[in-house]
Design a protein around this motif. Structure first.
Motif, PDB file in Angstrom:
ATOM      1  N   GLU A 169       7.710  -9.791  -5.832  1.00  0.00           N
ATOM      2  CA  GLU A 169       7.258  -8.418  -5.636  1.00  0.00           C
ATOM      3  C   GLU A 169       5.740  -8.307  -5.788  1.00  0.00           C
ATOM      4  O   GLU A 169       5.098  -9.152  -6.394  1.00  0.00           O
ATOM      5  CB  GLU A 169       7.941  -7.494  -6.659  1.00  0.00           C
ATOM      6  CG  GLU A 169       9.454  -7.449  -6.496  1.00  0.00           C
ATOM      7  CD  GLU A 169      10.100  -6.538  -7.523  1.00  0.00           C
ATOM      8  OE1 GLU A 169       9.370  -5.970  -8.363  1.00  0.00           O
ATOM      9  OE2 GLU A 169      11.330  -6.388  -7.474  1.00  0.00           O
ATOM     10  N   GLY A 170       5.187  -7.210  -5.245  1.00  0.00           N
ATOM     11  CA  GLY A 170       3.749  -6.980  -5.418  1.00  0.00           C
ATOM     12  C   GLY A 170       3.028  -6.567  -4.151  1.00  0.00           C
ATOM     13  O   GLY A 170       1.909  -6.056  -4.210  1.00  0.00           O
ATOM     14  N   MET A 171       3.640  -6.765  -2.998  1.00  0.00           N
ATOM     15  CA  MET A 171       3.004  -6.403  -1.734  1.00  0.00           C
ATOM     16  C   MET A 171       3.832  -5.358  -0.997  1.00  0.00           C
ATOM     17  O   MET A 171       5.060  -5.361  -1.080  1.00  0.00           O
ATOM     18  CB  MET A 171       2.828  -7.640  -0.834  1.00  0.00           C
ATOM     19  CG  MET A 171       1.827  -8.648  -1.365  1.00  0.00           C
ATOM     20  SD  MET A 171       1.538  -9.998  -0.199  1.00  0.00           S
ATOM     21  CE  MET A 171       0.579  -9.174   1.062  1.00  0.00           C
ATOM     22  N   THR A 172       3.146  -4.481  -0.299  1.00  0.00           N
ATOM     23  CA  THR A 172       3.840  -3.444   0.477  1.00  0.00           C
ATOM     24  C   THR A 172       4.394  -4.047   1.761  1.00  0.00           C
ATOM     25  O   THR A 172       4.014  -5.162   2.157  1.00  0.00           O
ATOM     26  CB  THR A 172       2.874  -2.305   0.830  1.00  0.00           C
ATOM     27  OG1 THR A 172       1.848  -2.811   1.704  1.00  0.00           O
ATOM     28  CG2 THR A 172       2.234  -1.707  -0.412  1.00  0.00           C
ATOM     29  N   VAL A 173       5.272  -3.304   2.411  1.00  0.00           N
ATOM     30  CA  VAL A 173       5.885  -3.763   3.670  1.00  0.00           C
ATOM     31  C   VAL A 173       4.812  -3.997   4.731  1.00  0.00           C
ATOM     32  O   VAL A 173       4.860  -4.985   5.480  1.00  0.00           O
ATOM     33  CB  VAL A 173       6.918  -2.727   4.167  1.00  0.00           C
ATOM     34  CG1 VAL A 173       7.438  -3.117   5.551  1.00  0.00           C
ATOM     35  CG2 VAL A 173       8.075  -2.598   3.192  1.00  0.00           C
ATOM     36  N   ASN A 174       3.825  -3.098   4.802  1.00  0.00           N
ATOM     37  CA  ASN A 174       2.745  -3.231   5.793  1.00  0.00           C
ATOM     38  C   ASN A 174       1.877  -4.451   5.524  1.00  0.00           C
ATOM     39  O   ASN A 174       1.450  -5.138   6.460  1.00  0.00           O
ATOM     40  CB  ASN A 174       1.885  -1.973   5.801  1.00  0.00           C
ATOM     41  CG  ASN A 174       2.593  -0.789   6.432  1.00  0.00           C
ATOM     42  OD1 ASN A 174       3.485  -0.971   7.269  1.00  0.00           O
ATOM     43  ND2 ASN A 174       2.219   0.419   6.043  1.00  0.00           N
ATOM     44  N   ASP A 175       1.613  -4.728   4.215  1.00  0.00           N
ATOM     45  CA  ASP A 175       0.809  -5.906   3.853  1.00  0.00           C
ATOM     46  C   ASP A 175       1.551  -7.193   4.212  1.00  0.00           C
ATOM     47  O   ASP A 175       0.951  -8.155   4.698  1.00  0.00           O
ATOM     48  CB  ASP A 175       0.491  -5.893   2.355  1.00  0.00           C
ATOM     49  CG  ASP A 175      -0.534  -4.836   1.990  1.00  0.00           C
ATOM     50  OD1 ASP A 175      -1.291  -4.410   2.901  1.00  0.00           O
ATOM     51  OD2 ASP A 175      -0.581  -4.423   0.818  1.00  0.00           O
ATOM     52  N   ILE A 176       2.851  -7.206   3.944  1.00  0.00           N
ATOM     53  CA  ILE A 176       3.671  -8.380   4.280  1.00  0.00           C
ATOM     54  C   ILE A 176       3.674  -8.613   5.789  1.00  0.00           C
ATOM     55  O   ILE A 176       3.526  -9.745   6.260  1.00  0.00           O
ATOM     56  CB  ILE A 176       5.123  -8.193   3.762  1.00  0.00           C
ATOM     57  CG1 ILE A 176       5.150  -8.253   2.234  1.00  0.00           C
ATOM     58  CG2 ILE A 176       6.052  -9.255   4.357  1.00  0.00           C
ATOM     59  CD1 ILE A 176       6.498  -7.936   1.631  1.00  0.00           C
ATOM     60  N   ARG A 177       3.816  -7.535   6.531  1.00  0.00           N
ATOM     61  CA  ARG A 177       3.823  -7.616   7.989  1.00  0.00           C
ATOM     62  C   ARG A 177       2.505  -8.178   8.510  1.00  0.00           C
ATOM     63  O   ARG A 177       2.477  -9.058   9.381  1.00  0.00           O
ATOM     64  CB  ARG A 177       4.084  -6.226   8.585  1.00  0.00           C
ATOM     65  CG  ARG A 177       4.150  -6.195  10.108  1.00  0.00           C
ATOM     66  CD  ARG A 177       4.338  -4.760  10.582  1.00  0.00           C
ATOM     67  NE  ARG A 177       4.221  -4.653  12.027  1.00  0.00           N
ATOM     68  CZ  ARG A 177       5.215  -4.851  12.871  1.00  0.00           C
ATOM     69  NH1 ARG A 177       6.402  -5.170  12.420  1.00  0.00           N
ATOM     70  NH2 ARG A 177       5.033  -4.727  14.175  1.00  0.00           N
ATOM     71  N   MET A 179       0.269 -10.047   6.834  1.00  0.00           N
ATOM     72  CA  MET A 179       0.148 -11.451   6.432  1.00  0.00           C
ATOM     73  C   MET A 179       0.962 -12.358   7.355  1.00  0.00           C
ATOM     74  O   MET A 179       0.503 -13.433   7.764  1.00  0.00           O
ATOM     75  CB  MET A 179       0.626 -11.630   4.988  1.00  0.00           C
ATOM     76  CG  MET A 179      -0.373 -11.177   3.942  1.00  0.00           C
ATOM     77  SD  MET A 179      -1.817 -12.273   3.842  1.00  0.00           S
ATOM     78  CE  MET A 179      -1.063 -13.753   3.169  1.00  0.00           C
ATOM     79  N   ASN A 180       2.174 -11.925   7.701  1.00  0.00           N
ATOM     80  CA  ASN A 180       3.032 -12.722   8.590  1.00  0.00           C
ATOM     81  C   ASN A 180       2.451 -12.822  10.000  1.00  0.00           C
ATOM     82  O   ASN A 180       2.554 -13.869  10.651  1.00  0.00           O
ATOM     83  CB  ASN A 180       4.438 -12.124   8.645  1.00  0.00           C
ATOM     84  CG  ASN A 180       5.240 -12.418   7.389  1.00  0.00           C
ATOM     85  OD1 ASN A 180       4.984 -13.409   6.700  1.00  0.00           O
ATOM     86  ND2 ASN A 180       6.198 -11.561   7.085  1.00  0.00           N
ATOM     87  N   ILE A 181       1.849 -11.735  10.468  1.00  0.00           N
ATOM     88  CA  ILE A 181       1.209 -11.756  11.796  1.00  0.00           C
ATOM     89  C   ILE A 181       0.049 -12.735  11.817  1.00  0.00           C
ATOM     90  O   ILE A 181      -0.078 -13.571  12.725  1.00  0.00           O
ATOM     91  CB  ILE A 181       0.721 -10.345  12.190  1.00  0.00           C
ATOM     92  CG1 ILE A 181       1.918  -9.425  12.488  1.00  0.00           C
ATOM     93  CG2 ILE A 181      -0.188 -10.410  13.422  1.00  0.00           C
ATOM     94  CD1 ILE A 181       1.541  -7.978  12.701  1.00  0.00           C
ATOM     95  N   LEU A 182      -0.824 -12.652  10.782  1.00  0.00           N
ATOM     96  CA  LEU A 182      -2.016 -13.513  10.722  1.00  0.00           C
ATOM     97  C   LEU A 182      -1.641 -14.984  10.579  1.00  0.00           C
ATOM     98  O   LEU A 182      -2.159 -15.846  11.298  1.00  0.00           O
ATOM     99  CB  LEU A 182      -2.918 -13.084   9.557  1.00  0.00           C
ATOM    100  CG  LEU A 182      -3.588 -11.713   9.686  1.00  0.00           C
ATOM    101  CD1 LEU A 182      -4.339 -11.358   8.404  1.00  0.00           C
ATOM    102  CD2 LEU A 182      -4.539 -11.685  10.878  1.00  0.00           C
ATOM    103  N   THR A 183      -0.721 -15.268   9.652  1.00  0.00           N
ATOM    104  CA  THR A 183      -0.313 -16.661   9.435  1.00  0.00           C
ATOM    105  C   THR A 183       0.469 -17.200  10.632  1.00  0.00           C
ATOM    106  O   THR A 183       0.262 -18.341  11.060  1.00  0.00           O
ATOM    107  CB  THR A 183       0.547 -16.787   8.164  1.00  0.00           C
ATOM    108  OG1 THR A 183      -0.159 -16.228   7.064  1.00  0.00           O
ATOM    109  CG2 THR A 183       0.871 -18.242   7.867  1.00  0.00           C
ATOM    110  N   GLY A 184       1.356 -16.377  11.174  1.00  0.00           N
ATOM    111  CA  GLY A 184       2.138 -16.790  12.346  1.00  0.00           C
ATOM    112  C   GLY A 184       1.256 -17.110  13.533  1.00  0.00           C
ATOM    113  O   GLY A 184       1.443 -18.132  14.201  1.00  0.00           O
ATOM    114  N   ALA A 185       0.259 -16.248  13.782  1.00  0.00           N
ATOM    115  CA  ALA A 185      -0.671 -16.479  14.892  1.00  0.00           C
ATOM    116  C   ALA A 185      -1.479 -17.759  14.665  1.00  0.00           C
ATOM    117  O   ALA A 185      -1.698 -18.543  15.599  1.00  0.00           O
ATOM    118  CB  ALA A 185      -1.614 -15.287  15.041  1.00  0.00           C
ATOM    119  N   SER A 186      -1.885 -17.991  13.410  1.00  0.00           N
ATOM    120  CA  SER A 186      -2.660 -19.202  13.080  1.00  0.00           C
ATOM    121  C   SER A 186      -1.840 -20.459  13.321  1.00  0.00           C
ATOM    122  O   SER A 186      -2.344 -21.452  13.872  1.00  0.00           O
ATOM    123  CB  SER A 186      -3.111 -19.153  11.608  1.00  0.00           C
ATOM    124  OG  SER A 186      -3.925 -18.035  11.369  1.00  0.00           O
TER     125      SER A 186
END
Length: 209
Positions: A169-177, A179-186
Motif C-alpha cells: 500500500e501507499g500509492m493511489t490508483v492513478n500513480d500506479i497506472r 508508473m505501469n505506463i512509464l515502465t511498460g513503455a520503457s
C-alpha cells in the motif's frame, strides 16, 4: 589451453540453460493458451504468445548450434532472432495495454513478493552482466542467447513492478497506472531496440564478410 577448455565448458553450459529455458517457456505457453481458451481471457492468450516466442527463439539457437557451426548460419539466426525480438516487443506492448486497462496485476503476500523480487533482481543482474561479457566468446549465437535472456529479464521486471504496486500500500490508483505506463513503455522500447541492434549487427557482419 585451460582458458580455451573453460570457454568451451561455459559455452556448453549456456546452451544447456537455453534448452532448459525453452522447455519452461513451452510449458508456460501451453498452460497460458489453455487458460486463455478456457476463460476467454486475452491476457492469458497474450502471455501464451509471449512464452511461445521466447520458446521459438531459444530452440532456434540450440538447434542451430547442433546442426551447423558455420559463421554464416550464426549470422542468419542472429537476424531471425532480431526479428522475433521485435515481434516480442509488439506482444509486450499488447500485454502492457491489457494490464493498464483491465487491472490484471496479481496481489501476493509480502513474503512471497519479497521472494519474487529477489529472484527477479538476481535474474536481471545476471542477464545484464552476461550481456556485457558476451564479447569474450566471439560468437554470434552466444551473443544472441544473452540478448534473449536480457529481453526476458526486462519483461520480468515489469511484471514484478505490477505485482509490487498492488501488494504494498501507499500509492493511489492513478500513480500506479502512471508508473505501469512509464515502465511498460520503457520495457517495450528496450526490447525493440535490442531486436533492431541484432538485425543491424547481422547486416554488418554479412557486409564485412
Amino acid at each position: 589451453m585451460n582458458i580455451i577448455r573453460m570457454l568451451k565448458g561455459s559455452r556448453k553450459q549456456i546452451f544447456q540453460v537455453a534448452l532448459l529455458s525453452f522447455i519452461v517457456n513451452s510449458l508456460y505457453a501451453l498452460g497460458n493458451f489453455a487458460l486463455g481458451i478456457w476463460s476467454k481471457s486475452y491476457w492469458f492468450l497474450t502471455m501464451g504468445a509471449y512464452n511461445l516466442i521466447l520458446a521459438i527463439m531459444r530452440v532456434s539457437v540450440v538447434l542451430s548450434n547442433k546442426k551447423n557451426e558455420k559463421n554464416i548460419s550464426e549470422i542468419f539466426i542472429q537476424r531471425f532472432i532480431g526479428i522475433m525480438i521485435i515481434l516480442l516487443g509488439c506482444i509486450l506492448c499488447g500485454s502492457v495495454y491489457l494490464s493498464i486497462n483491465f487491472d490484471v496485476a496479481h496481489k501476493f503476500h509480502e513474503i512471497i513478493m519479497i521472494t519474487i523480487a529477489t529472484y527477479t533482481f538476481t535474474k536481471i543482474t545476471l542477464a545484464i552482466i552476461n550481456y556485457v561479457k558476451r564479447s569474450k566468446f566471439n560468437s554470434h549465437i552466444i551473443s544472441t542467447i544473452r540478448c534473449i535472456a536480457l529481453c526476458d529479464a526486462t519483461a520480468s521486471l515489469y511484471s514484478l513492478q505490477k505485482s509490487m504496486l498492488v501488494s504494498f500500500e501507499g500509492m493511489t490508483v492513478n500513480d500506479i497506472r502512471l508508473m505501469n505506463i512509464l515502465t511498460g513503455a520503457s520495457v517495450v522500447i528496450i526490447v525493440v531496440v535490442l531486436g533492431v541492434l541484432l538485425i543491424k549487427k547481422s547486416k554488418k557482419e554479412i557486409k564485412n564478410g
